[in-house]
Design a protein around this motif. Structure first.
Motif, PDB file in Angstrom:
ATOM      1  N   ARG A 146       0.827  -1.193   0.000  1.00 32.77           N
ATOM      2  CA  ARG A 146       0.000   0.000   0.000  1.00 32.77           C
ATOM      3  C   ARG A 146       0.865   1.247   0.000  1.00 32.77           C
ATOM      4  O   ARG A 146       2.022   1.224   0.380  1.00 32.77           O
ATOM      5  CB  ARG A 146      -0.932   0.015   1.221  1.00 32.77           C
ATOM      6  CG  ARG A 146      -0.197  -0.126   2.554  1.00 32.77           C
ATOM      7  CD  ARG A 146      -1.217  -0.217   3.674  1.00 32.77           C
ATOM      8  NE  ARG A 146      -0.574  -0.543   4.931  1.00 32.77           N
ATOM      9  CZ  ARG A 146      -0.384  -1.784   5.356  1.00 32.77           C
ATOM     10  NH1 ARG A 146      -0.777  -2.786   4.603  1.00 32.77           N
ATOM     11  NH2 ARG A 146       0.203  -2.026   6.516  1.00 32.77           N
ATOM     12  N   ARG A 192       1.043   4.936   1.663  1.00 34.05           N
ATOM     13  CA  ARG A 192       0.518   5.730   2.756  1.00 34.05           C
ATOM     14  C   ARG A 192       1.048   7.140   2.630  1.00 34.05           C
ATOM     15  O   ARG A 192       2.219   7.373   2.415  1.00 34.05           O
ATOM     16  CB  ARG A 192       0.927   5.116   4.092  1.00 34.05           C
ATOM     17  CG  ARG A 192       0.342   3.733   4.293  1.00 34.05           C
ATOM     18  CD  ARG A 192       0.962   3.019   5.457  1.00 34.05           C
ATOM     19  NE  ARG A 192       0.767   3.759   6.693  1.00 34.05           N
ATOM     20  CZ  ARG A 192       1.155   3.271   7.867  1.00 34.05           C
ATOM     21  NH1 ARG A 192       1.725   2.105   7.959  1.00 34.05           N
ATOM     22  NH2 ARG A 192       0.974   3.999   8.966  1.00 34.05           N
ATOM     23  N   GLN A 249      -7.649  -7.612   6.393  1.00 29.14           N
ATOM     24  CA  GLN A 249      -7.653  -6.238   5.902  1.00 29.14           C
ATOM     25  C   GLN A 249      -9.069  -5.786   5.558  1.00 29.14           C
ATOM     26  O   GLN A 249     -10.005  -6.549   5.582  1.00 29.14           O
ATOM     27  CB  GLN A 249      -6.768  -6.126   4.659  1.00 29.14           C
ATOM     28  CG  GLN A 249      -7.194  -7.067   3.533  1.00 29.14           C
ATOM     29  CD  GLN A 249      -6.339  -6.938   2.294  1.00 29.14           C
ATOM     30  OE1 GLN A 249      -6.070  -5.830   1.838  1.00 29.14           O
ATOM     31  NE2 GLN A 249      -5.895  -8.063   1.759  1.00 29.14           N
ATOM     32  N   ARG A 250      -9.193  -4.474   5.257  1.00 32.71           N
ATOM     33  CA  ARG A 250     -10.468  -3.857   4.849  1.00 32.71           C
ATOM     34  C   ARG A 250     -11.498  -3.894   5.981  1.00 32.71           C
ATOM     35  O   ARG A 250     -12.530  -4.548   5.879  1.00 32.71           O
ATOM     36  CB  ARG A 250     -11.029  -4.510   3.589  1.00 32.71           C
ATOM     37  CG  ARG A 250     -10.112  -4.443   2.392  1.00 32.71           C
ATOM     38  CD  ARG A 250     -10.742  -5.037   1.150  1.00 32.71           C
ATOM     39  NE  ARG A 250      -9.841  -4.964   0.005  1.00 32.71           N
ATOM     40  CZ  ARG A 250     -10.106  -5.444  -1.205  1.00 32.71           C
ATOM     41  NH1 ARG A 250     -11.275  -6.023  -1.430  1.00 32.71           N
ATOM     42  NH2 ARG A 250      -9.223  -5.339  -2.185  1.00 32.71           N
ATOM     43  N   ARG A 265     -12.013  -0.587   4.094  1.00 33.78           N
ATOM     44  CA  ARG A 265     -11.206   0.191   3.159  1.00 33.78           C
ATOM     45  C   ARG A 265     -12.162   1.130   2.456  1.00 33.78           C
ATOM     46  O   ARG A 265     -13.095   0.685   1.792  1.00 33.78           O
ATOM     47  CB  ARG A 265     -10.520  -0.705   2.142  1.00 33.78           C
ATOM     48  CG  ARG A 265      -9.546   0.026   1.215  1.00 33.78           C
ATOM     49  CD  ARG A 265      -9.336  -0.769  -0.057  1.00 33.78           C
ATOM     50  NE  ARG A 265      -8.151  -0.360  -0.788  1.00 33.78           N
ATOM     51  CZ  ARG A 265      -8.048   0.673  -1.609  1.00 33.78           C
ATOM     52  NH1 ARG A 265      -9.107   1.492  -1.751  1.00 33.78           N
ATOM     53  NH2 ARG A 265      -6.940   0.933  -2.268  1.00 33.78           N
ATOM     54  N   TYR A 286      -4.223  -4.601   7.985  1.00 29.55           N
ATOM     55  CA  TYR A 286      -4.480  -3.300   8.605  1.00 29.55           C
ATOM     56  C   TYR A 286      -5.922  -3.258   9.085  1.00 29.55           C
ATOM     57  O   TYR A 286      -6.739  -4.123   8.742  1.00 29.55           O
ATOM     58  CB  TYR A 286      -4.195  -2.150   7.623  1.00 29.55           C
ATOM     59  CG  TYR A 286      -5.085  -2.147   6.385  1.00 29.55           C
ATOM     60  CD1 TYR A 286      -6.306  -1.485   6.384  1.00 29.55           C
ATOM     61  CD2 TYR A 286      -4.704  -2.811   5.224  1.00 29.55           C
ATOM     62  CE1 TYR A 286      -7.121  -1.483   5.265  1.00 29.55           C
ATOM     63  CE2 TYR A 286      -5.512  -2.815   4.101  1.00 29.55           C
ATOM     64  CZ  TYR A 286      -6.721  -2.151   4.123  1.00 29.55           C
ATOM     65  OH  TYR A 286      -7.531  -2.162   3.010  1.00 29.55           O
ATOM     66  N   ALA A 308      -8.615   1.936   6.349  1.00 29.22           N
ATOM     67  CA  ALA A 308      -7.896   2.769   5.389  1.00 29.22           C
ATOM     68  C   ALA A 308      -8.848   3.809   4.815  1.00 29.22           C
ATOM     69  O   ALA A 308      -9.941   3.470   4.352  1.00 29.22           O
ATOM     70  CB  ALA A 308      -7.312   1.927   4.256  1.00 29.22           C
ATOM     71  N   THR A 330      -9.173   6.554   1.837  1.00 30.16           N
ATOM     72  CA  THR A 330      -8.538   6.880   0.570  1.00 30.16           C
ATOM     73  C   THR A 330      -9.460   7.728  -0.300  1.00 30.16           C
ATOM     74  O   THR A 330     -10.658   7.858  -0.026  1.00 30.16           O
ATOM     75  CB  THR A 330      -8.147   5.595  -0.208  1.00 30.16           C
ATOM     76  OG1 THR A 330      -9.311   5.041  -0.850  1.00 30.16           O
ATOM     77  CG2 THR A 330      -7.552   4.544   0.712  1.00 30.16           C
ATOM     78  N   GLU A 333      -4.041   3.783   0.250  1.00 29.10           N
ATOM     79  CA  GLU A 333      -3.926   2.325   0.243  1.00 29.10           C
ATOM     80  C   GLU A 333      -3.664   1.857  -1.186  1.00 29.10           C
ATOM     81  O   GLU A 333      -4.414   2.212  -2.106  1.00 29.10           O
ATOM     82  CB  GLU A 333      -5.196   1.676   0.778  1.00 29.10           C
ATOM     83  CG  GLU A 333      -5.244   0.169   0.684  1.00 29.10           C
ATOM     84  CD  GLU A 333      -4.177  -0.519   1.528  1.00 29.10           C
ATOM     85  OE1 GLU A 333      -3.804  -1.651   1.185  1.00 29.10           O
ATOM     86  OE2 GLU A 333      -3.704   0.079   2.520  1.00 29.10           O
TER      87      GLU A 333
END
Length: 446
Positions: free
Chosen positions: A5, A7, A337-338, A341, A361, A364, A366, A389
């Motif tokens: 990803r 950042r 993850q997500r 997201r 993670y 996120a 974005t 991300e």
């Protein structure tokens, strides 16, 4: 494998999301009713608060547009509602129809509900209601009258009952699913597919394990409830362009696409108290201009990509101004993850979730999204939240009142739009015990 990803560091500023309860009284042009009856049910009560469900039956001529009025006798206040637009002036409450329940036939019913506050000494049921200004001579049937029992001495672990709807799905007219439709029980993939695809409002109870493949289309005005142990194995549900859907108390496993997919400007969806494991793609993916969604009290484990909000960096024209979702009291149990997201949505509200051993993670933000991350419990999570991300540019993220155990500090920055609904925050250090004690299928009575 940890997903690569990008950042982006922004200057962190302090932002506080405002809390408000707003309602607009809609003008109603209709013939007056000649009679009505009301069932007023206090389904849950705790110190200082309660949930009530109100069903009005029109005993007069058919209505195209209606409002229901009553007065509280002990200072109660409506804080949020569903199935109607609520306004309150002093003690008088007005509940006005929303678009999908505007028409009320003779002997037809409308089911609405609200969360409210009371003064801890009494919470009496209103004694009189009017429908379009005409007194409901059919009477008021109180159910669960709170004056018959003393209120609890301490509040429950959450600010509202675990079964209550909170968040974005309470907006835009609220989310009632199939309402008061008579339940139908399904035990096979063919029966489930037929019930989900009906054009009529429906309450669908799932019994046993249903094996299927692909994505089953869910049409508007559906409540899908799992009986004890109900499992969807191998397939998922898609809500595409439809509205007013509730999915609760189901176990999804081994799906071959998404478990729940919400897309094409679908609105008013509540995904609550489900368990997700070992699927191919998203557990709950929300995209393509969808809006007014609450994802609450779910458990995700043995799974990688949990909850995507916004599918593509190139979809701003459809997504900006939409993708407003509340994620609360979910248990992200070793999922990677997500969580979620996020692209474009603002404000997205992520509060009182329990994150444990998430190898990728947590959250996120974005593509200019705005995410409020508050009151969550992060345990053994190296990367709790960050900006940007993969190839997606950064959004903004405000983090406050979170609790960290053996975890990183996260990356925040910018400001986020205000939250337009009422909610109360559990103390972050208590969230682990609250969520593990209540999240997932089989934790509620339906």
């Amino acid at each position: 494998m940890r997903t690569a990803r990008r950042r982006t560091t922004l200057i962190t500023t302090t932002a506080t999301a405002g809390l408000l309860v707003a309602g607009v009284l809609t003008a109603v042009n209709a013939h007056a009713a000649t009679g009505c009856s009301v069932n007023y049910a206090v389904s849950s009560q705790w110190q200082g608060g309660f949930t009530a469900n109100v069903t009005v039956t029109n005993l007069g001529s058919a209505l195209s547009g209606w409002n229901l009025r009553w007065s509280f006798g002990a200072g109660q206040q409506v804080t949020q509602g569903w199935g109607a637009t609520f306004t309150q002036s002093s003690s008088q409450v007005t509940a006005t129809n929303v678009d999908y329940n505007r028409d009320l036939a003779t002997n037809g019913t409308a089911a609405i509900g609200f969360n409210g506050t009371w003064n801890n000494s009494s919470n009496p049921v209103p004694v009189s209601f009017t429908l379009n200004g005409v007194t409901c001579t059919g009477g008021v049937v109180p159910t669960g009258n709170p004056t018959t029992t003393a209120p609890p001495t301490t509040p429950p672990p959450t600010s509202a009952p675990q079964t209550g709807l909170v968040g974005w799905a309470t907006q835009n007219g609220g989310t009632t699913g199939g309402g008061s439709a008579s339940p139908v029980t399904v035990t096979s993939a063919s029966a489930l597919t037929s019930a989900l695809g009906s054009s009529s409002a429906a309450v669908i109870r799932v019994s046993g394990t249903i094996s299927c493949s692909g994505m089953l289309r869910v049409r508007s005005n559906k409540t899908i409830l799992g009986n004890s142990g109900a499992t969807i194995a191998g397939c998922g549900f898609t809500i595409s362009g439809d509205r007013n859907v509730i999915i609760r108390n189901l176990t999804f496993r081994d799906w071959n696409d998404d478990a729940i997919n919400v897309e094409q400007s679908a609105t008013n969806v509540w995904v609550d108290h489900n368990t997700f494991s070992n699927g191919y793609d998203g557990a709950v993916d929300i995209k393509r201009g969808s809006d007014f969604v609450t994802v609450s009290w779910n458990r995700v484990y043995h799974h990688d990509k949990s909850m995507l909000l916004g599918h593509s960096d190139d979809n701003a024209s459809q997504d900006v101004g939409h993708l407003r979702v509340t994620y609360h009291h979910n248990w992200f149990d070793g999922s990677s993850q997500r969580h979620p997201r996020v692209r474009f949505g603002n404000p997205v509200h992520v509060y009182n979730n329990y994150y444990n051993n998430n190898g990728g993670y947590g959250v996120a933000s974005t593509m200019n999204a705005g995410v409020l991350v508050e009151g969550n419990y992060f345990e053994n999570v190296d990367d709790p939240f960050h900006l940007g991300e993969g190839s997606s540019g950064p959004g903004t993220l405000v983090a406050r009142n979170n609790h960290f155990v053996n975890s990183g500090g996260g990356q925040a920055g910018g400001s986020v739009a205000g939250i337009p609904y009422a909610y109360s925050l559990d103390t972050a250090s208590n969230v682990k015990s609250i969520v593990t004690g209540g999240a997932g299928a089989g934790r509620i009575s339906v």
